[in-house]
Structures are given as C-alpha cells and as structure tokens.
Design a protein around this motif. Structure first.
Motif, mmCIF file in Angstrom:
data_model
loop_
_atom_site.group_PDB
_atom_site.id
_atom_site.type_symbol
_atom_site.label_atom_id
_atom_site.label_comp_id
_atom_site.label_asym_id
_atom_site.label_seq_id
_atom_site.Cartn_x
_atom_site.Cartn_y
_atom_site.Cartn_z
ATOM 1 N N PRO A 6 0.837 -1.190 0.000
ATOM 2 C CA PRO A 6 0.000 0.000 0.000
ATOM 3 C C PRO A 6 0.879 1.249 0.000
ATOM 4 N N PRO A 7 0.377 2.411 -0.380
ATOM 5 C CA PRO A 7 -1.037 2.666 -0.693
ATOM 6 C C PRO A 7 -1.415 2.333 -2.141
ATOM 7 N N GLY A 8 -0.440 2.325 -3.058
ATOM 8 C CA GLY A 8 -0.798 2.179 -4.474
ATOM 9 C C GLY A 8 -0.857 0.739 -4.954
ATOM 10 N N PHE A 9 -0.330 -0.200 -4.192
ATOM 11 C CA PHE A 9 -0.240 -1.605 -4.590
ATOM 12 C C PHE A 9 0.465 -1.767 -5.927
ATOM 13 N N GLY A 10 1.419 -0.852 -6.188
ATOM 14 C CA GLY A 10 2.279 -1.011 -7.362
ATOM 15 C C GLY A 10 3.589 -1.580 -6.866
ATOM 16 N N ASP A 11 4.700 -0.914 -7.193
ATOM 17 C CA ASP A 11 5.994 -1.433 -6.730
ATOM 18 C C ASP A 11 6.593 -0.532 -5.629
ATOM 19 N N GLU A 12 5.721 -0.053 -4.726
ATOM 20 C CA GLU A 12 6.158 0.866 -3.667
ATOM 21 C C GLU A 12 7.292 0.300 -2.819
#
Lengths: 224, 427
Positions: free
Chosen positions: A67-73
């Motif tokens: 989280p928060p974007g559930f990309g490759d943070e």
C-alpha cells in the motif's frame, strides 16, 4: 567470504515490510526462531522508511507490492533507502519473475548487499535464511527463476557453453560461492573453478578470484 | 423473390404482378386502415382527458412514441431496410428521466405529427385506396356470381349499372379482370408513398444516427475498460488472497520438514512442499497472464521486453526502451497484441527468428512483429487475432497482417494515443 558464513554466527537486526498479515507474522516467526531480531515488522512503504531510520537495521527485508498504491512501492522504497545509504543490505521478496524489478534493485548502490528472491523461496527455509545472511554480509543473491530468465536473453553467446557450464553460470548468477556450487552439483571445488574459468573465457569476461566481483560481472553480462 | 427494396422499385420491374409486392402493398395499406380508428379514438380521448385534467395533456405529447414504434414495425412489410428507433436511451433510470429526454428530442414531435396525420387523415386514404383499387375490380370480377346468387335476376353493379343478362355480367367480369392488375400499380405506388412518408418522419435522421453511433462506440469502450478493470481486480484478489496463503503454506511446510525426524513423515512433507511450490509457480504464471503487473509498474517497454525474452522463438527487440508511458488501455491492448502475435509465431509459423519494433511517433503507437516463417497466416482463422482486432478497433486503432505464402509475416498494430506522462519512460 561472505557467502560462507554459517547463519548461526551472528543474530541480525532486521526490519521487515510485508503488507500481507499472514505472511508477515509467518516471516517474523521464522526469522526469530532462527535467532534473528525483527526490530520492526511493518505493512507499507512509508512505515518502512520510518522503521529503517529508527532502528538502523543490519538488513531490510521487503515486499515489492505494498500500500497505498499496490504497485511497486516496496521496491521503490528499497531503491531509495539504498540511494541514501548505499551499504544498506536489502533483500526484496517478490511475486514477479520479470527482469525489470531485479534490475532496478541490482542497479542501486554498487550491486552488493542486495537480494531479489521470489516469495516461493521463503518455503525453502534454509535457503532463505542463508540468503538473508549472505545479503546482510554484502553478497548478491538473485532468485534461480530470475536467473533462468536472464539466461534466456543472450542465447547466441551462451550457446557456446556446455550444459554443465550453463548450470554453473546460472548458480554463479544466483550469487553462490564456489563451495556452494560444488555442494549443489556434487563435484569438487577445483572442478567448479575450472568450469568457471572456461565460462569466463568463452564469454570474454575478465578472470576474477573474488566471488562477489565475479557474481556482479556475470550479472552485468547477462543483463547487458 | 426479386431484389426490390421498396414498392416503387418493384413497380419499375417487369415481374411486379407475379411477385409478392401487390400483396405486401395491400397488406400494408390494410394495416394502416385498421390501426387508424383506434389511433383516432385514442388521440381524441387523450385530448378530452387533457382538457379536463390539464397535466394529463402531457401524455398527449408522448402519444406518438408507442404509435410510431408500431408504425416502424409495420414498415417492414414493404421496406426491409432497418428503421431503428431515433430515440436515445436515458442515462438515468426512471419514468421521469425517460419522459424528460423524450420531450427534448425532435424525433418525439415528428412522431406525434405522424400519429395525428395517421389518425385523422392517412387511414382514410388507405381505406379509400383499398376500396377503389382493390374492392372495385373484385366486385366487377364477381358480377356473374352475384347474378347467379341474386334472387330477382338482376344486379346493380357499383350501384350504377343494372345488369340483368349473363353476357353483360361476363362483360363486367372481363372489365374487372382487366382493371384488377391495372389498379394494382397505383396500389403499389400509394403503399410506396406511405412507406416513404413513414420513413421520412419516423426513421432516425443522420444526426440522430451519428448520436446513436457515438453512444454505441462509447459504450463499447466502456465495456472494454470494465473488462480490463475486472482483470486487474481478479489479479489483485489472487495476489492478496490465494498467492499469499500459498506462500504461508509453503513456509509452514518448509518448517515442518525441518522439524520432522527423518523417515516417511519427512518424505511426505517433502512431497507436499514440492507440490505446493509447483502450485505457487503455476499460480504466478496464471496471475501474470490475467494482468501482467510489470505492465503497470514498468509500462509497455518493460513488459514487451519481458514477453520477447519469454518467447519460444528468439525475438530481436528494437526501440522498445524509448517508449513513453501511454494510457492504460492502449498499453494493455498493445501488450496482449504482441503476446498473441508471438504465441502464433511460436505455434504456427515455423519461424526461426522474429523481430519486434515498437515506437511512438506522430501521436500514435506503432508496433511491428515480423517473422521469417512460412507465411500464409489467415487472420480470420484465429479467434485470438479477431478478438485483438476488436480490442484495438475500440481504441480507433488498426491491426493489419500481411502474410504471403513463403513469408515473411508482418503483423502491424497502430493505435493513436497521446503520451500520458512523458518523463516516466523505460528503465
């Protein structure tokens, strides 16, 4: 050599970031059971940055997708942390075989003290703990599956290698030492050394005695 | 049957009388004459009620809508060309929203005009034409029969002539026999005129058709977006759910294996552990196939490089690294397009090498996939390619394949698109 340290030698202070509660609790249990100290176990990238600043860990173990974007943070945070502190060992746990993720990590700092493992590897408890110790000790660890993808890339030059040499090359790319490769293939260390010499010669790579430098050279070549 | 599209066209051809067209024209006019009286009654009733309870007058304005719907259906008797509704679909549910939209549409008022015209005038015309053009010659034709049945041996034909003898009756019949086919022509002409009037008033105008088309295009694009969003949702659910649990399971099994004393139990755990690992690997591939996260994180350039590396046939990639980030739908369509193309090359082409070029120039994404295989690929044969072409068409893009026998096969993909974030290009 860093790769040869037995894991009981030194308890490591670990900051862990993983958003899945089930897996986070499992990893904490696993790492503490084998004598390491999990200073903080967090669930997102911001908390990871704060925890690293607070605890000054020996190694960071982090998930890619958070989280928060559930990309490759998680991976971005790891790369950032290493930009701020290039010697900070980071082991990234991922669900992606794709080269781009591992490449970003390997490009951070000087490529030492980083590991990119598929989460599957967590199940191979000893391999996983070994990887944690090796990365903490400044080694480079790349998941076998990712190495397999890398080996597929440069088909033409690699066609000159014998199957055994390809096998050895793969293990070198995973970040393994000669001793570890010898044990894996059930051959003598001398034989492994000879294979490696042949491989480096066929691929036009400079001979290197130091495991770590050789790993980096091979990875750079495969990614090239 | 003949290939005439309207009664008028049918009239111009020699086979009119032997075709079904006179029947269709008569049927169409008869329908008009039959629907007229109830229509008149309904209009008068609505107007009366509207005068008494003024708000109900609003209903009168919409009276044309159902009547015209029926008229458009009836039109098919003499005019096989489609006459779709000129109305739009209300954006919100509810009767009020529907009525509000209808009142704003010009088509509603054209329909009302046609309905009033039909109720007060046209059905009379239909009826009169049927009587004069069909009834009259039929009456003449049956004069001998009427005479035979008449009690007093005389028949007043058309209330005009008194016929008392059989020769005179036969002459009347002969006149009817000549008149009937002759009058079928004006009958057809009138039906044609009625149909043309109905089409002019009730079929959608070009502007309305354009609106409808835009609406359909948009809804198709929405459908594709929804489809894409659904794939991402499924991917996320699998990633957060099953995948995570499986990793936890392999970890538990791995620990159990360490704890178990050597023996059959440890062996079983070994097997279970290996099996869980295989399931995990399969699940990873499955999730990647549903929605490749690398596409979201690294864009088309990273994702295409990955596909090219995984391809069974060696692929030389070019210019992919310079690609900017593009809208999500464009990246997804292009990505799956290349996946399908490379999969087809691996399966059917017999190619030894393939090349992939991707670039973004002049506000369009251009991708070529070439192979040195045997060619002769039939785009119509693969449902995968048809689906892809549809998907790309939604984005106003095109998918073309040239594949002469003997090769080479070139699949080209062009999607017009602006750059979404120029700074975030490939790693």
């Amino acid at each position: 050599m860093p790769g040869e340290q037995p894991r009981e030698q030194r308890p490591l202070k670990i900051v862990l970031a993983e958003d899945g509660v089930l897996l986070r609790e499992g990893l904490v249990g696993l790492l503490t059971r084998f004598g390491h100290e999990v200073a903080a176990a967090v669930g997102d990238a911001d908390a990871l940055r704060t925890a690293v600043a607070d605890h000054a860990p020996d190694i960071v173990v982090t998930d890619v997708r958070m989280p928060p974007g559930f990309g490759d943070e998680g991976l971005r945070a790891a790369v950032e942390l290493r930009a701020a502190r290039p010697a900070l060992p980071v082991l990234v746990l991922s669900q992606y075989v794709q080269r781009s993720y591992a490449a970003d990590l390997l490009d951070s700092g000087d490529g030492s003290g980083v590991g990119y493992l598929l989460k599957d590897r967590v199940g191979h408890v000893e391999q996983f703990l070994d990887a944690v110790v090796r990365v903490a000790g400044g080694g480079t660890v790349v998941d076998p599956e990712v190495v397999r993808q890398l080996l597929r890339r440069r088909r033409d030059p690699l066609a000159a290698l014998t199957p055994r040499e390809r096998e050895v090359l793969g293990l070198v790319a995973e970040g393994r030492s000669n001793g570890s490769i010898a044990r894996e293939l059930v051959v003598s260390e001398a034989a492994v050394g000879k294979h490696i010499g042949n491989i480096l010669g066929k691929l036009d790579l400079p001979p290197a005695e130091d495991t770590h430098r050789r790993v980096l050279a091979v990875l750079a070549y495969l990614r090239g | 049957m003949d290939d005439a599209r309207t009664p008028w066209q049918a009239l111009a051809r020699g086979r009119y009388l032997r075709s079904a067209w006179p029947w269709r024209a008569a049927g169409y006019l008869a329908g008009g004459a039959l629907t007229g009286p109830p229509l008149l009654l309904g209009l008068v009733l609505l107007a009366t009620v509207g005068v008494i309870a003024f708000p109900l007058l609003a209903l009168l304005g919409l009276a044309g809508v159902p009547a015209a719907a029926l008229e458009r259906r009836r039109l098919r008797i003499v005019d096989p060309d489609p006459a779709p509704t000129p109305h739009r679909t209300p954006a919100e549910p509810g009767l009020l929203a529907w009525a509000r939209l209808r009142y704003r549409e010009p088509a509603t008022w054209r329909e009302l005009a046609h309905t009033v015209l039909h109720g007060f005038l046209l059905w009379w015309v239909d009826l009169a034409a049927l009587v004069a053009l069909l009834g009259l010659p039929l009456l003449l034709l049956t004069t001998p029969l009427q005479l035979a049945l008449a009690a007093d041996d005389e028949v007043k034909v058309l209330k005009l002539w008194l016929v008392t003898s059989h020769p005179a009756a036969l002459a009347c019949a002969a006149a009817g026999a000549v008149l009937l086919p002759a009058l079928l022509y004006p009958l057809g002409a009138l039906a044609g005129a009625r149909a043309a009037l109905t089409r002019a008033l009730l079929a959608p105008r070009e502007r309305e058709l354009r609106t409808l088309l835009t609406e359909v295009t948009r809804s198709r694009a929405r459908l594709v977006d929804a489809f894409e969003a659904e794939r991402r949702r499924i991917e996320r659910d699998l990633h957060d759910g099953a995948q995570q649990r499986l990793v936890a399971l392999t970890m538990t099994l791995g620990l159990a294996r360490l704890d178990a004393p050597p023996g059959p139990l440890a062996d079983r755990l070994d097997t279970a552990h290996a099996e869980a690992g295989r399931v995990l690997a399969e699940l990873r591939e499955l999730i990647h196939g549903i929605h490749p996260q690398v596409l979201t994180d690294y864009g088309l350039a990273g994702a295409l490089a990955d596909v090219a590396e995984r391809s069974a046939v060696p692929v030389a990639t070019e210019l992919c690294a310079g690609l900017p980030r593009l809208p999500e739908s464009v990246e997804a369509a292009a990505y799956f397009g290349v996946c399908e193309a490379l999969a087809n090359i691996g399966r059917h082409s017999g190619a030894g090498r393939a090349a992939l070029t991707a670039r973004h120039t002049g506000g369009a994404l251009l991708i070529d996939v070439t192979d040195d295989g045997r060619g002769g690929a039939d785009p119509a044969a693969g449902s995968g390619l048809t689906g892809l072409a549809d998907r790309i068409a939604v984005l106003d893009g095109t998918l073309t394949i040239t594949s002469p026998p003997g090769g080479p096969t070139v699949l080209s993909l062009e999607i017009p698109c602006p750059v979404s974030s120029p700074e975030n290009s490939a790693p």
